[in-house]
Write a protein that holds these residues in place. Sequence first.
Motif, mmCIF file in Angstrom:
data_model
loop_
_atom_site.group_PDB
_atom_site.id
_atom_site.type_symbol
_atom_site.label_atom_id
_atom_site.label_comp_id
_atom_site.label_asym_id
_atom_site.label_seq_id
_atom_site.Cartn_x
_atom_site.Cartn_y
_atom_site.Cartn_z
ATOM 1 N N ILE A 19 0.844 -1.209 0.000
ATOM 2 C CA ILE A 19 0.000 0.000 0.000
ATOM 3 C C ILE A 19 0.869 1.245 0.000
ATOM 4 N N ILE A 20 1.927 1.250 0.798
ATOM 5 C CA ILE A 20 2.839 2.398 0.849
ATOM 6 C C ILE A 20 3.532 2.594 -0.498
ATOM 7 N N ARG A 21 3.993 1.500 -1.121
ATOM 8 C CA ARG A 21 4.654 1.608 -2.434
ATOM 9 C C ARG A 21 3.693 2.172 -3.481
ATOM 10 N N ALA A 54 4.903 21.872 -5.921
ATOM 11 C CA ALA A 54 6.352 21.651 -6.010
ATOM 12 C C ALA A 54 6.675 20.157 -6.039
ATOM 13 N N ILE A 55 5.945 19.381 -5.247
ATOM 14 C CA ILE A 55 6.160 17.932 -5.241
ATOM 15 C C ILE A 55 5.815 17.357 -6.609
ATOM 16 N N LYS A 56 4.701 17.786 -7.158
ATOM 17 C CA LYS A 56 4.281 17.290 -8.472
ATOM 18 C C LYS A 56 5.310 17.657 -9.541
ATOM 19 N N ARG A 57 5.756 18.931 -9.532
ATOM 20 C CA ARG A 57 6.747 19.390 -10.517
ATOM 21 C C ARG A 57 8.058 18.619 -10.397
ATOM 22 N N SER A 58 8.421 18.268 -9.169
ATOM 23 C CA SER A 58 9.709 17.587 -8.945
ATOM 24 C C SER A 58 9.712 16.174 -9.514
ATOM 25 N N GLY A 59 8.532 15.561 -9.588
ATOM 26 C CA GLY A 59 8.454 14.176 -10.031
ATOM 27 C C GLY A 59 8.943 13.184 -8.985
ATOM 28 N N MET A 60 9.220 13.676 -7.791
ATOM 29 C CA MET A 60 9.713 12.814 -6.713
ATOM 30 C C MET A 60 8.545 12.217 -5.933
ATOM 31 N N SER A 61 8.736 11.019 -5.434
ATOM 32 C CA SER A 61 7.749 10.422 -4.539
ATOM 33 C C SER A 61 7.992 10.984 -3.135
ATOM 34 N N LEU A 62 7.028 10.812 -2.263
ATOM 35 C CA LEU A 62 7.193 11.277 -0.885
ATOM 36 C C LEU A 62 8.348 10.545 -0.212
ATOM 37 N N THR A 63 8.558 9.296 -0.560
ATOM 38 C CA THR A 63 9.689 8.530 -0.004
ATOM 39 C C THR A 63 11.016 9.124 -0.469
ATOM 40 N N VAL A 67 13.924 10.759 1.925
ATOM 41 C CA VAL A 67 15.339 10.374 1.884
ATOM 42 C C VAL A 67 16.221 11.602 1.660
ATOM 43 N N ALA A 68 15.832 12.470 0.737
ATOM 44 C CA ALA A 68 16.605 13.688 0.459
ATOM 45 C C ALA A 68 16.650 14.591 1.695
ATOM 46 N N LEU A 69 15.549 14.689 2.423
ATOM 47 C CA LEU A 69 15.519 15.506 3.641
ATOM 48 C C LEU A 69 16.425 14.915 4.713
ATOM 49 N N ARG A 70 16.450 13.598 4.818
ATOM 50 C CA ARG A 70 17.323 12.947 5.812
ATOM 51 C C ARG A 70 18.798 13.240 5.512
ATOM 52 N N LYS A 71 19.139 13.359 4.223
ATOM 53 C CA LYS A 71 20.518 13.704 3.850
ATOM 54 C C LYS A 71 20.868 15.114 4.304
ATOM 55 N N ARG A 78 6.932 9.971 5.248
ATOM 56 C CA ARG A 78 5.944 10.142 4.167
ATOM 57 C C ARG A 78 4.616 10.648 4.698
ATOM 58 N N SER A 79 4.182 10.081 5.806
ATOM 59 C CA SER A 79 2.883 10.449 6.373
ATOM 60 C C SER A 79 2.845 11.939 6.714
#
Length: 131
Positions: A19-21, A54-63, A67-71, A78-79
Amino acid sequence: MEEYQDIESGNISPNMNLIIRISDVLNVSTDYLLKGVELDDTTETPYSRMLKSAIKRSGMSLTEIEVALRKLDVKTNRSYLSKLQNGNIEPAGDKINIAISSVLHIDPIEFRTLAYLEKIPTEIIEQIKKS
C-alpha cells in the motif's frame, strides 16, 4: 501479476508495504488508498498548494523526498509530508521548510512566508492590515 489478480478479486488483502509503495507511485496518501476519500478542498491552504505543486513538478515520490531531507539532517516521514501537502496539519517549522525548499527547488522565503501567515491568528493579521 498473480498477486495483483488475487488482490483485485478480493482473495487476499495487500500488505502495508505494498500500500505504501502504491501510494508513493501515485503520489497520494495511504489514507486516500485505504479510505477512498477525495481530498477536501477546504483543507488546502496557500502553503499546502505550493508544497503539493512543487512535489508534483519535482516528479519525486514522498519517499524520495523523505530520503533527500534525511541527507540534510531533517528527520521526517511520508505520512507527515502527505499531511503537510494536503493541509491536514499546520505548516512545518523553519528548519523543515528550508530543507523542503532546497530539495524541491522552491523559493524558501515565499514558502516560509506562507507558513508564517497560516500560523498567525486572524485578528493579528487584521491588525497588521490596519497599520
